[in-house]
Design a protein around this motif. Structure first.
Motif, PDB file in Angstrom:
ATOM      1  N   CYS A   1      49.466  66.478  30.135  1.00 24.87           N
ATOM      2  CA  CYS A   1      49.603  65.719  31.383  1.00 24.87           C
ATOM      3  C   CYS A   1      50.263  66.579  32.451  1.00 24.87           C
ATOM      4  CB  CYS A   1      50.416  64.453  31.145  1.00 24.87           C
ATOM      5  SG  CYS A   1      49.544  63.245  30.125  1.00 24.87           S
ATOM      6  N   LEU A   2      51.318  67.242  32.047  1.00 19.71           N
ATOM      7  CA  LEU A   2      52.016  68.118  32.991  1.00 19.71           C
ATOM      8  C   LEU A   2      51.097  69.220  33.484  1.00 19.71           C
ATOM      9  CD1 LEU A   2      55.658  68.757  31.841  1.00 19.71           C
ATOM     10  CD2 LEU A   2      54.845  68.206  34.131  1.00 19.71           C
ATOM     11  N   SER A   3      50.371  69.793  32.543  1.00 22.19           N
ATOM     12  CA  SER A   3      49.460  70.877  32.902  1.00 22.19           C
ATOM     13  C   SER A   3      48.432  70.391  33.923  1.00 22.19           C
ATOM     14  CB  SER A   3      48.762  71.387  31.645  1.00 22.19           C
ATOM     15  OG  SER A   3      47.668  72.184  31.998  1.00 22.19           O
ATOM     16  N   HIS A   4      47.983  69.159  33.740  1.00 24.86           N
ATOM     17  CA  HIS A   4      47.054  68.581  34.706  1.00 24.86           C
ATOM     18  C   HIS A   4      47.701  68.521  36.091  1.00 24.86           C
ATOM     19  CE1 HIS A   4      44.738  65.424  36.797  1.00 24.86           C
ATOM     20  NE2 HIS A   4      43.733  65.851  36.071  1.00 24.86           N
ATOM     21  N   GLY A   5      48.909  68.006  36.117  1.00 29.53           N
ATOM     22  CA  GLY A   5      49.625  67.933  37.390  1.00 29.53           C
ATOM     23  C   GLY A   5      49.776  69.295  38.034  1.00 29.53           C
ATOM     24  N   ILE A   6      50.103  70.275  37.227  1.00 32.38           N
ATOM     25  CA  ILE A   6      50.312  71.628  37.756  1.00 32.38           C
ATOM     26  C   ILE A   6      49.019  72.183  38.335  1.00 32.38           C
ATOM     27  CG2 ILE A   6      50.761  74.005  37.036  1.00 32.38           C
ATOM     28  CD1 ILE A   6      52.865  72.716  35.052  1.00 32.38           C
ATOM     29  N   ARG A   7      47.944  71.999  37.599  1.00 28.21           N
ATOM     30  CA  ARG A   7      46.655  72.495  38.090  1.00 28.21           C
ATOM     31  C   ARG A   7      46.258  71.803  39.390  1.00 28.21           C
ATOM     32  NH1 ARG A   7      43.399  75.326  34.444  1.00 28.21           N
ATOM     33  NH2 ARG A   7      44.313  75.554  32.366  1.00 28.21           N
ATOM     34  N   MET A   8      46.484  70.495  39.453  1.00 26.89           N
ATOM     35  CA  MET A   8      46.106  69.769  40.673  1.00 26.89           C
ATOM     36  C   MET A   8      46.974  70.217  41.850  1.00 26.89           C
ATOM     37  SD  MET A   8      43.526  68.128  39.867  1.00 26.89           S
ATOM     38  CE  MET A   8      42.987  68.697  38.266  1.00 26.89           C
ATOM     39  N   ARG A   9      48.252  70.370  41.605  1.00 28.43           N
ATOM     40  CA  ARG A   9      49.138  70.819  42.695  1.00 28.43           C
ATOM     41  C   ARG A   9      48.693  72.187  43.196  1.00 28.43           C
ATOM     42  NH1 ARG A   9      48.649  66.924  43.341  1.00 28.43           N
ATOM     43  NH2 ARG A   9      49.097  65.708  41.498  1.00 28.43           N
ATOM     44  N   ARG A  10      48.378  73.080  42.278  1.00 27.86           N
ATOM     45  CA  ARG A  10      47.968  74.429  42.700  1.00 27.86           C
ATOM     46  C   ARG A  10      46.685  74.380  43.502  1.00 27.86           C
ATOM     47  NH1 ARG A  10      49.880  77.307  37.339  1.00 27.86           N
ATOM     48  NH2 ARG A  10      51.898  78.068  38.100  1.00 27.86           N
ATOM     49  N   ALA A  11      45.747  73.572  43.037  1.00 28.95           N
ATOM     50  CA  ALA A  11      44.476  73.477  43.758  1.00 28.95           C
ATOM     51  C   ALA A  11      44.701  72.872  45.141  1.00 28.95           C
ATOM     52  CB  ALA A  11      43.483  72.640  42.957  1.00 28.95           C
ATOM     53  N   GLU A  12      45.568  71.877  45.221  1.00 27.08           N
ATOM     54  CA  GLU A  12      45.863  71.250  46.517  1.00 27.08           C
ATOM     55  C   GLU A  12      46.497  72.261  47.466  1.00 27.08           C
ATOM     56  OE1 GLU A  12      45.270  68.196  47.672  1.00 27.08           O
ATOM     57  OE2 GLU A  12      45.139  66.803  45.979  1.00 27.08           O
ATOM     58  N   ILE A  13      47.390  73.057  46.926  1.00 25.35           N
ATOM     59  CA  ILE A  13      48.074  74.045  47.772  1.00 25.35           C
ATOM     60  C   ILE A  13      47.078  75.056  48.323  1.00 25.35           C
ATOM     61  CG2 ILE A  13      49.723  75.960  47.746  1.00 25.35           C
ATOM     62  CD1 ILE A  13      51.337  74.195  45.646  1.00 25.35           C
ATOM     63  N   GLU A  14      46.163  75.503  47.461  1.00 20.85           N
ATOM     64  CA  GLU A  14      45.155  76.454  47.929  1.00 20.85           C
ATOM     65  C   GLU A  14      44.283  75.817  49.009  1.00 20.85           C
ATOM     66  OE1 GLU A  14      45.022  79.715  47.326  1.00 20.85           O
ATOM     67  OE2 GLU A  14      46.907  79.229  46.319  1.00 20.85           O
ATOM     68  N   TRP A  15      43.949  74.543  48.788  1.00 18.92           N
ATOM     69  CA  TRP A  15      43.130  73.855  49.786  1.00 18.92           C
ATOM     70  C   TRP A  15      43.891  73.732  51.109  1.00 18.92           C
ATOM     71  CZ3 TRP A  15      43.824  69.383  52.618  1.00 18.92           C
ATOM     72  CH2 TRP A  15      42.710  68.982  53.374  1.00 18.92           C
ATOM     73  N   CYS A  16      45.171  73.448  51.027  1.00 20.22           N
ATOM     74  CA  CYS A  16      45.978  73.321  52.243  1.00 20.22           C
ATOM     75  C   CYS A  16      45.935  74.621  53.050  1.00 20.22           C
ATOM     76  CB  CYS A  16      47.426  72.983  51.901  1.00 20.22           C
ATOM     77  SG  CYS A  16      47.688  71.260  51.445  1.00 20.22           S
TER      78      CYS A  16
END
Lengths: 203, 203
Positions: free
Chosen positions: B156-171
């Motif tokens: 679950c944490l890993s999912h959160g981390i991956r999503m946060r990273r992808a969001e940051i790149e998109w930002c």
DNA sequence: AAATGCATGTAACGCGTTACATGATTTT
DNA sequence: AAAATCATGTAACGCGTTACATGCATTT
């Protein structure tokens, strides 16, 4: 002012593209915005009436030869101004509820094989969406090449693409974990840790 | 059976970890599951009563010296079985509503600078969360090193981390686009296209 | 003395979906 | 002739949040 009246702004927003009926709005939500927004008829029609009452949209009874009359709504300048105000406000974070992750979190209680099935199904779903987004991207880029909306629409697509890719990568990791040699063992051999701490991608 | 009775399963699920009161449940949601799930008191207490009525949980009146009595609930075997069934069903896709993306989509109507502010705020938010997840990851790995739940919780944490990273790149991409030299110009010089079609990351 | 935390609950409200109702027109 | 599509709307229901009510114990 209601605390999450985003519905009315979604409608005002779509009407900036062109005047539309409730039926048209629904189609646009289903066909274009479905990745990040949707509205049902039960929301659309009453909201349109409310917006008209407030003078934010104007309705034109479009009489059609043969067909049933359509109620076409167009944005008023007051409506456009209202929308602009809302666009300036910091977006509210949406309440987060992910049934999938809840099941993963409780994975220990699941029957053997159940999680693997879920993950594989999810991965296939995301791969299908990714392929779709790429195709849609091409056609949007062509059909709206000169539209001032293009860059914003492409940003939305790009977001979807990035999220799908990240989800797919996570699914691969999840499959390794839930179907790892061990049925419910000691923590994997650094697997999880390494995954979590290193940069996510490199294709 | 209600079409999205996930609340009761979230509660049954948390009770697999240990017997808890409604108050405890709330805390767990807020402190551990908040990334992908949450429940308010208004849901928890009535649902607990319902579950007890169905024999899926058992309540023990824990009398405490001094303090007010706590109603502690524990999972029954019937409750565990019910949970297990639910875990085997394919997760329902959650309705997707992203106010942020809606504003991006309508970006053309926004006042100059508004989108940039939103994006920067979002990026900061995601970066804060990412840092938090990494820290939480470390402590969970240490404190639950031998728990059979560990690998699922880390996923679950890993999912959160991956999503946060992808969001940051998109930002980062979004900032380039919305604050590009052009105020509302022709499509960028291949920028968007390249972004969209190439692999997402490379840190 | 006041504020904060523990602890349990209820009532009102809003948002949103689903299902239903209606009916014309076009396609198969 | 039947099915699908266009088109507009309403009613019932469920889920979930927010605000309110209560009260004891502990900390400041």
């Amino acid at each position: 002012m209601s605390r999450r009246g985003a519905t009315e702004f979604a409608i005002l927003g779509l009407l900036t593209v062109e005047p539309m009926s409730g039926y048209d709005l629904r189609k646009h939500f289903q066909e274009s915005l479905i990745y990040f927004w949707n509205e049902s008829y039960g929301q659309i029609y009453p909201t349109l009436k409310g917006l008209a009452r407030q003078g934010l949209v104007a309705s034109i009874k479009a009489e059609q030869t043969g067909k049933r009359d359509r109620q076409v709504y167009s944005l008023t300048s007051k409506g456009r101004e209202r929308l602009r105000e809302w666009l300036g406000l910091p977006p509210q974070p949406q309440p987060i509820r992910n049934e999938f992750l809840l099941k993963i979190f409780l994975g220990r209680e699941a029957r053997d094989g159940a999680l693997g099935d879920h993950v594989r199904r999810l991965q296939a779903e995301h791969e299908k969406l990714l392929a779709m987004y790429l195709i849609i991207g091409d056609s949007v880029r062509r059909e709206h090449a000169k539209s001032p909306n293009l860059k914003y629409w492409m940003l939305c697509l790009s977001h979807g693409i990035r999220m799908r890719r990240a989800e797919i990568e996570w699914c691969k990791e999840a499959l390794r974990v839930v179907e790892g040699s061990s049925p419910n063992p000691e923590p994997q051999e650094g697997n999880v840790r390494a995954r979590v701490r290193r940069p996510v991608a490199r294709s």
